[in-house]
Scaffold this motif. Structure first.
Motif, mmCIF file in Angstrom:
data_model
loop_
_atom_site.group_PDB
_atom_site.id
_atom_site.type_symbol
_atom_site.label_atom_id
_atom_site.label_comp_id
_atom_site.label_asym_id
_atom_site.label_seq_id
_atom_site.Cartn_x
_atom_site.Cartn_y
_atom_site.Cartn_z
ATOM 1 N N PRO A 131 88.679 -38.071 -22.482
ATOM 2 C CA PRO A 131 88.391 -36.650 -22.356
ATOM 3 C C PRO A 131 89.085 -35.875 -23.481
ATOM 4 O O PRO A 131 90.140 -36.289 -23.954
ATOM 5 C CB PRO A 131 88.987 -36.256 -21.012
ATOM 6 C CG PRO A 131 89.398 -37.513 -20.355
ATOM 7 C CD PRO A 131 89.447 -38.591 -21.373
ATOM 8 N N GLN A 135 89.979 -30.745 -21.440
ATOM 9 C CA GLN A 135 89.544 -31.234 -20.126
ATOM 10 C C GLN A 135 90.687 -31.834 -19.314
ATOM 11 O O GLN A 135 90.518 -32.160 -18.149
ATOM 12 C CB GLN A 135 88.453 -32.294 -20.288
ATOM 13 C CG GLN A 135 87.177 -31.769 -20.892
ATOM 14 C CD GLN A 135 86.229 -32.887 -21.260
ATOM 15 O OE1 GLN A 135 86.639 -34.021 -21.508
ATOM 16 N NE2 GLN A 135 84.948 -32.569 -21.299
ATOM 17 N N ARG A 151 89.162 -32.694 -15.847
ATOM 18 C CA ARG A 151 88.001 -31.891 -15.463
ATOM 19 C C ARG A 151 86.777 -32.479 -16.129
ATOM 20 O O ARG A 151 86.768 -32.760 -17.327
ATOM 21 C CB ARG A 151 88.213 -30.437 -15.918
ATOM 22 C CG ARG A 151 87.121 -29.492 -15.504
ATOM 23 C CD ARG A 151 87.499 -28.076 -15.893
ATOM 24 N NE ARG A 151 88.111 -28.007 -17.215
ATOM 25 C CZ ARG A 151 87.469 -27.647 -18.314
ATOM 26 N NH1 ARG A 151 86.223 -27.312 -18.292
ATOM 27 N NH2 ARG A 151 88.108 -27.625 -19.472
ATOM 28 N N PRO A 153 83.227 -32.692 -17.923
ATOM 29 C CA PRO A 153 82.572 -31.772 -18.867
ATOM 30 C C PRO A 153 81.545 -30.893 -18.134
ATOM 31 O O PRO A 153 80.870 -31.335 -17.227
ATOM 32 C CB PRO A 153 81.873 -32.707 -19.848
ATOM 33 C CG PRO A 153 82.581 -34.010 -19.714
ATOM 34 C CD PRO A 153 83.081 -34.071 -18.295
#
Length: 155
Positions: A131, A135, A151, A153
């Motif tokens: 990531p 993120q 998190r 995308p």
């Protein structure tokens, strides 16, 4: 075979397998990342006003926090006798990046409001795509926990 002889064989096998294992820190699970970066956030539990006993999480960035990456050596504890590998500060949005760290085992540590937080990090090759820094967040909470959150995308 007697119980004593069986116990001795099991003990010798356990010691032998421990000595043959590769040397690496053995404290807790190590979070695997390709690069140590992201956003430092405080996570607060907020009671739901409508449903009693339900909570939601509120995340807020922690700005101007000092983050220290310590080298994690085998059979050593974090962080008093560990060598500092790198230091950085979070910016106004809580974002940070360690640019000089190489692959290996580290302890990520910070002190927020006179409370110490730390977690185990391993920088290495990921099977999946890494990531991007935006993120990844490292959240701390009142229980003393520090955790990596990624998190997805588009969220």
């Amino acid at each position: 075979m007697s119980r004593l002889r069986i116990a001795a064989i099991v003990l010798v096998a356990a010691v032998s397998s421990t000595l043959a294992s590769p040397v690496r820190p053995q404290f807790e699970e190590w979070e695997l990342v390709a690069k140590l970066c992201g956003r430092l956030e405080r996570t607060d539990r907020v009671p739901d006003k409508v449903v009693p006993g339900q909570y939601s999480e509120k995340n807020s960035p922690i700005k101007d926090a000092k983050l220290v990456a310590y080298e994690a050596r085998s059979n050593a504890e974090c962080c008093s006798n560990a060598k500092v590998a790198a230091e950085t500060m979070t910016n106004k949005s809580g974002s940070f990046e360690f640019k000089t760290l190489t692959k290996g085992y580290y302890w990520l540590a910070t002190t927020i409001d006179k409370r110490d937080y730390r977690m185990s990090i391993r920088i290495g090759q990921l099977q999946d795509r890494q990531p991007v820094c935006s993120q990844m967040s490292f959240s701390i909470d009142d229980s003393g926990e520090m955790a990596l959150r990624i998190r997805a995308p588009g969220r």
